[in-house]
Design a protein around this motif. Structure first.
Motif, PDB file in Angstrom:
ATOM      1  N   SER A 113     -17.200  21.058  75.809  1.00 45.83           N
ATOM      2  CA  SER A 113     -17.929  22.020  74.989  1.00 45.83           C
ATOM      3  C   SER A 113     -19.409  21.705  75.109  1.00 45.83           C
ATOM      4  CB  SER A 113     -17.502  21.931  73.518  1.00 45.83           C
ATOM      5  OG  SER A 113     -16.154  22.286  73.357  1.00 45.83           O
ATOM      6  N   ILE A 114     -20.205  22.747  75.166  1.00 42.68           N
ATOM      7  CA  ILE A 114     -21.652  22.552  75.267  1.00 42.68           C
ATOM      8  C   ILE A 114     -22.348  23.669  74.514  1.00 42.68           C
ATOM      9  CG2 ILE A 114     -21.853  23.854  77.449  1.00 42.68           C
ATOM     10  CD1 ILE A 114     -24.004  21.744  78.261  1.00 42.68           C
ATOM     11  N   ALA A 115     -23.471  23.343  73.899  1.00 39.26           N
ATOM     12  CA  ALA A 115     -24.269  24.340  73.181  1.00 39.26           C
ATOM     13  C   ALA A 115     -25.692  24.303  73.728  1.00 39.26           C
ATOM     14  CB  ALA A 115     -24.269  24.057  71.680  1.00 39.26           C
ATOM     15  N   TYR A 116     -26.173  25.451  74.178  1.00 37.21           N
ATOM     16  CA  TYR A 116     -27.527  25.571  74.716  1.00 37.21           C
ATOM     17  C   TYR A 116     -28.455  26.181  73.669  1.00 37.21           C
ATOM     18  CZ  TYR A 116     -25.532  24.906  79.410  1.00 37.21           C
ATOM     19  OH  TYR A 116     -24.889  24.417  80.510  1.00 37.21           O
ATOM     20  N   HIS A 117     -29.675  25.647  73.615  1.00 38.37           N
ATOM     21  CA  HIS A 117     -30.713  26.259  72.779  1.00 38.37           C
ATOM     22  C   HIS A 117     -31.446  27.269  73.651  1.00 38.37           C
ATOM     23  CE1 HIS A 117     -34.758  25.885  70.470  1.00 38.37           C
ATOM     24  NE2 HIS A 117     -34.010  26.858  69.978  1.00 38.37           N
ATOM     25  N   ALA A 118     -31.081  28.539  73.520  1.00 38.50           N
ATOM     26  CA  ALA A 118     -31.612  29.555  74.418  1.00 38.50           C
ATOM     27  C   ALA A 118     -31.454  30.937  73.797  1.00 38.50           C
ATOM     28  CB  ALA A 118     -30.883  29.498  75.766  1.00 38.50           C
ATOM     29  N   ASP A 119     -32.046  31.919  74.464  1.00 36.63           N
ATOM     30  CA  ASP A 119     -32.026  33.323  74.065  1.00 36.63           C
ATOM     31  C   ASP A 119     -30.806  33.987  74.691  1.00 36.63           C
ATOM     32  OD1 ASP A 119     -32.504  36.075  73.758  1.00 36.63           O
ATOM     33  OD2 ASP A 119     -34.668  35.862  74.000  1.00 36.63           O
ATOM     34  N   ALA A 120     -29.985  34.661  73.896  1.00 38.20           N
ATOM     35  CA  ALA A 120     -28.760  35.290  74.395  1.00 38.20           C
ATOM     36  C   ALA A 120     -29.026  36.505  75.276  1.00 38.20           C
ATOM     37  CB  ALA A 120     -27.873  35.697  73.227  1.00 38.20           C
ATOM     38  N   ARG A 121     -30.273  36.859  75.467  1.00 37.68           N
ATOM     39  CA  ARG A 121     -30.604  37.943  76.395  1.00 37.68           C
ATOM     40  C   ARG A 121     -30.992  37.417  77.768  1.00 37.68           C
ATOM     41  NH1 ARG A 121     -35.237  40.252  72.727  1.00 37.68           N
ATOM     42  NH2 ARG A 121     -35.443  37.978  72.500  1.00 37.68           N
TER      43      ARG A 121
ATOM     44  N   SER B 191     -20.547  36.761  67.004  1.00 41.63           N
ATOM     45  CA  SER B 191     -21.058  37.667  65.983  1.00 41.63           C
ATOM     46  C   SER B 191     -22.578  37.688  66.062  1.00 41.63           C
ATOM     47  CB  SER B 191     -20.613  37.234  64.582  1.00 41.63           C
ATOM     48  OG  SER B 191     -21.079  38.153  63.616  1.00 41.63           O
ATOM     49  N   PRO B 192     -23.134  38.690  66.738  1.00 42.36           N
ATOM     50  CA  PRO B 192     -24.595  38.791  66.806  1.00 42.36           C
ATOM     51  C   PRO B 192     -25.161  39.216  65.458  1.00 42.36           C
ATOM     52  CG  PRO B 192     -23.589  40.728  67.771  1.00 42.36           C
ATOM     53  CD  PRO B 192     -22.462  39.781  67.433  1.00 42.36           C
ATOM     54  N   PRO B 193     -26.464  39.107  65.267  1.00 38.16           N
ATOM     55  CA  PRO B 193     -27.069  39.658  64.044  1.00 38.16           C
ATOM     56  C   PRO B 193     -26.790  41.155  63.945  1.00 38.16           C
ATOM     57  CG  PRO B 193     -28.643  38.314  65.259  1.00 38.16           C
ATOM     58  CD  PRO B 193     -27.447  38.502  66.153  1.00 38.16           C
TER      59      PRO B 193
ATOM     60  N   LEU C  52     -35.087  48.562  69.163  1.00 38.98           N
ATOM     61  CA  LEU C  52     -35.200  47.232  69.777  1.00 38.98           C
ATOM     62  C   LEU C  52     -33.895  46.451  69.660  1.00 38.98           C
ATOM     63  CD1 LEU C  52     -38.762  46.130  68.610  1.00 38.98           C
ATOM     64  CD2 LEU C  52     -38.038  46.558  70.980  1.00 38.98           C
ATOM     65  N   TYR C  53     -33.221  46.609  68.509  1.00 36.81           N
ATOM     66  CA  TYR C  53     -31.964  45.883  68.315  1.00 36.81           C
ATOM     67  C   TYR C  53     -30.930  46.314  69.353  1.00 36.81           C
ATOM     68  CZ  TYR C  53     -27.415  44.562  66.566  1.00 36.81           C
ATOM     69  OH  TYR C  53     -26.139  44.059  66.489  1.00 36.81           O
ATOM     70  N   PHE C  54     -30.669  47.606  69.424  1.00 37.42           N
ATOM     71  CA  PHE C  54     -29.648  48.076  70.354  1.00 37.42           C
ATOM     72  C   PHE C  54     -30.093  47.899  71.810  1.00 37.42           C
ATOM     73  CE2 PHE C  54     -28.180  50.270  66.494  1.00 37.42           C
ATOM     74  CZ  PHE C  54     -26.858  49.839  66.511  1.00 37.42           C
ATOM     75  N   GLY C  55     -31.390  47.982  72.058  1.00 37.21           N
ATOM     76  CA  GLY C  55     -31.897  47.679  73.397  1.00 37.21           C
ATOM     77  C   GLY C  55     -31.663  46.229  73.765  1.00 37.21           C
ATOM     78  N   GLY C  56     -31.867  45.331  72.794  1.00 40.73           N
ATOM     79  CA  GLY C  56     -31.616  43.912  73.034  1.00 40.73           C
ATOM     80  C   GLY C  56     -30.151  43.630  73.311  1.00 40.73           C
ATOM     81  N   MET C  57     -29.260  44.313  72.586  1.00 37.78           N
ATOM     82  CA  MET C  57     -27.837  44.146  72.833  1.00 37.78           C
ATOM     83  C   MET C  57     -27.442  44.709  74.203  1.00 37.78           C
ATOM     84  SD  MET C  57     -26.518  42.356  70.488  1.00 37.78           S
ATOM     85  CE  MET C  57     -24.816  42.565  71.011  1.00 37.78           C
ATOM     86  N   ALA C  58     -28.061  45.823  74.606  1.00 34.31           N
ATOM     87  CA  ALA C  58     -27.808  46.375  75.937  1.00 34.31           C
ATOM     88  C   ALA C  58     -28.265  45.395  77.014  1.00 34.31           C
ATOM     89  CB  ALA C  58     -28.514  47.720  76.093  1.00 34.31           C
TER      90      ALA C  58
ATOM     91  N   LEU D 216     -22.446  50.063  69.721  1.00 34.61           N
ATOM     92  CA  LEU D 216     -22.334  48.958  70.665  1.00 34.61           C
ATOM     93  C   LEU D 216     -21.284  49.258  71.733  1.00 34.61           C
ATOM     94  CD1 LEU D 216     -23.304  46.106  71.403  1.00 34.61           C
ATOM     95  CD2 LEU D 216     -21.499  45.203  69.918  1.00 34.61           C
ATOM     96  N   SER D 217     -20.177  49.865  71.320  1.00 38.83           N
ATOM     97  CA  SER D 217     -19.142  50.205  72.299  1.00 38.83           C
ATOM     98  C   SER D 217     -19.641  51.261  73.281  1.00 38.83           C
ATOM     99  CB  SER D 217     -17.876  50.674  71.581  1.00 38.83           C
ATOM    100  OG  SER D 217     -18.075  51.925  70.947  1.00 38.83           O
ATOM    101  N   ASP D 218     -20.437  52.223  72.805  1.00 39.49           N
ATOM    102  CA  ASP D 218     -21.016  53.233  73.701  1.00 39.49           C
ATOM    103  C   ASP D 218     -21.920  52.578  74.745  1.00 39.49           C
ATOM    104  OD1 ASP D 218     -19.749  55.227  72.317  1.00 39.49           O
ATOM    105  OD2 ASP D 218     -21.531  55.870  71.199  1.00 39.49           O
ATOM    106  N   ILE D 219     -22.770  51.671  74.286  1.00 40.94           N
ATOM    107  CA  ILE D 219     -23.689  50.975  75.196  1.00 40.94           C
ATOM    108  C   ILE D 219     -22.896  50.193  76.237  1.00 40.94           C
ATOM    109  CG2 ILE D 219     -25.373  49.099  75.340  1.00 40.94           C
ATOM    110  CD1 ILE D 219     -26.361  50.027  72.541  1.00 40.94           C
ATOM    111  N   ALA D 220     -21.879  49.461  75.790  1.00 38.76           N
ATOM    112  CA  ALA D 220     -21.078  48.643  76.700  1.00 38.76           C
ATOM    113  C   ALA D 220     -20.413  49.498  77.769  1.00 38.76           C
ATOM    114  CB  ALA D 220     -20.032  47.864  75.902  1.00 38.76           C
TER     115      ALA D 220
END
Length: 427
Positions: free
Chosen positions: A227-235, A252-254, A342-348, A385-389
């Protein structure tokens, strides 16, 4: 001011009583430290089973918070990878998956630290506090002067008597003891400050009780999966993951709302030195998914990822039109429309960047919730989110209801859902 000095025997008696009161969770390693609003461990177990994962598989949590998915995956015998941009949450998740230390050594060393801390507390006549720049980052009255004084002495002793093998586990126990037992914070839909303030708290004794919880868990037989945890941006996944290596995602994203997630960990982030001033706080926020107006900055452009999505554009326009109709003119209110995009763009962007690292037929589960934080305009997060995916090549398997919650603003039940996707591979 003369403070009470506890003998080692008294410390042991008090910490034993507290340890008996503070019950562990139904699963070991989860309660070392976690957000109150994190999803439960049983949800991870349920979807690991639904996804049909085996010991050779690797599960990814790209918004891993304090490590619920990582801990549960490890207990289930799976390899796991976490990514988290909040330094305090990343620290917690990284320590929670480190089960290598000796519990007897941890208890013995912590007892010596506790004795030294209580001696120092009794001999200090002047209350210690944080430097003004750091103190001003805290929620007002989030911790009273005397518990803060004791906390600062305790952390000094943890550092002074530092044992490299045990140090970070002791710091994590410190963070939980301060936030959940010595501070004035309360956690519900939002983090806030209780009306009834704790003028004093058994800081050292609560810390020892948390150490004992750790030691108890560390005595259990444990799997050896990686197991490993990175300190990084999920984008951004560059240099973090191997291509075609991820069998499943559960996360579970914000949600898009007005919760400043850095407030949830502000007290311990300051006390442990992860943030010391406004500039460091600003830098932290810039690395987070744009989910609230408190972390929107000039130059943000994730919204280009959803510029063709008509429903998201319609929702953003509705929010802006309602703001104008209601005469709302604050700087934050003017950003409601933009942060939605910006939120949905970030998730995309996140979903697009993730594709090369997924195995063919990898399953993905995203725990998200509907929102109406922006002038009561309903945002169906899971559906969008499902539409974007799907526009990015993912296939929608299901949108499962997790739970509902009552929104005080709209007086409606809002859905929290698990959006289940499958990556079919390159087409």
């Amino acid at each position: 001011m003369q403070l009470e000095l506890f003998s080692p025997k008294t410390i042991k008696e008090k910490s034993n009583r507290l340890a008996n009161k503070l019950q562990s969770s139904d699963r070991p390693f989860h309660d070392w430290y976690r957000f109150v609003l994190s999803f439960p461990a049983h949800l991870v177990r349920e979807y690991i089973d639904k996804f049909g994962l085996h010991q050779c598989d690797t599960i990814l949590d790209p918004f891993c918070g304090t490590g619920t998915t990582l801990v549960e995956a490890k207990l289930q015998g799976l390899n796991s990878i976490g990514i988290e941009a909040n330094p305090m949450a990343h620290f917690a998740s990284r320590i929670k998956i480190d089960w290598t230390i000796n519990p007897d050594e941890l208890l013995e060393h912590a007892s010596r630290v506790a004795e030294a801390a209580n001696k120092a507390i009794s001999s200090h006549s002047e209350l210690r506090t944080l430097p003004p720049e750091a103190y001003n980052l805290l929620l007002k009255n989030s911790i009273s002067p005397l518990p803060l004084h004791k906390a600062m002495i305790l952390i000094d002793k943890i550092k002074l008597l530092k044992d490299e093998k045990l140090y970070e586990h002791e710091l994590l126990a410190f963070a939980k003891a301060i936030v959940f037992h010595a501070s004035n914070l309360h956690f519900g839909p939002e983090v806030g400050v209780s009306r009834a303030k704790k003028s004093d708290a058994l800081v050292v004794e609560y810390w020892i009780s948390e150490i004992k919880t750790m030691a108890k868990d560390l005595r259990l037989e444990k799997p050896e999966e990686n197991s490993i945890a990175y300190h990084a941006d999920a984008r951004q996944f560059q240099n973090l993951l191997e291509p075609n290596s991820i069998s499943a995602v559960f996360t579970s994203p914000p949600y898009p709302n007005e919760k400043d997630y850095t407030r949830t960990t502000r007290l311990e982030s300051v006390l442990l030195g992860f943030i010391n001033n406004k500039e460091e706080l600003r830098h932290l926020k810039k690395g987070l998914l744009r989910s609230n107006t408190r972390n929107v900055y000039k130059g943000d452009n994730d919204d280009i990822w959803i510029s063709e999505h008509k429903e998201i554009q319609r929702i953003a326009d509705t929010i802006e039109n309602r703001r104008i109709e209601l005469g709302k003119t604050s700087g934050f209110e003017k950003l409601y429309s933009k942060v939605t995009k910006l939120y949905f763009g970030g998730m995309a962007r996140h979903l697009a960047e993730l594709r090369p690292f997924l195995k063919k037929d990898a399953y993905l589960g995203y725990v998200v919730g509907d929102q109406a934080s922006y002038l009561r305009v309903i945002i169906r997060t899971g559906t969008l989110l499902s539409d974007i995916a799907q526009s990015l090549g993912y296939e929608l398997e299901s949108i499962d209801l997790f739970r509902t919650r009552f929104a005080t603003a709209t007086k409606k039940q809002m859905r929290e859902e698990i959006v289940v996707l499958r990556w079919p591979g390159k087409k």
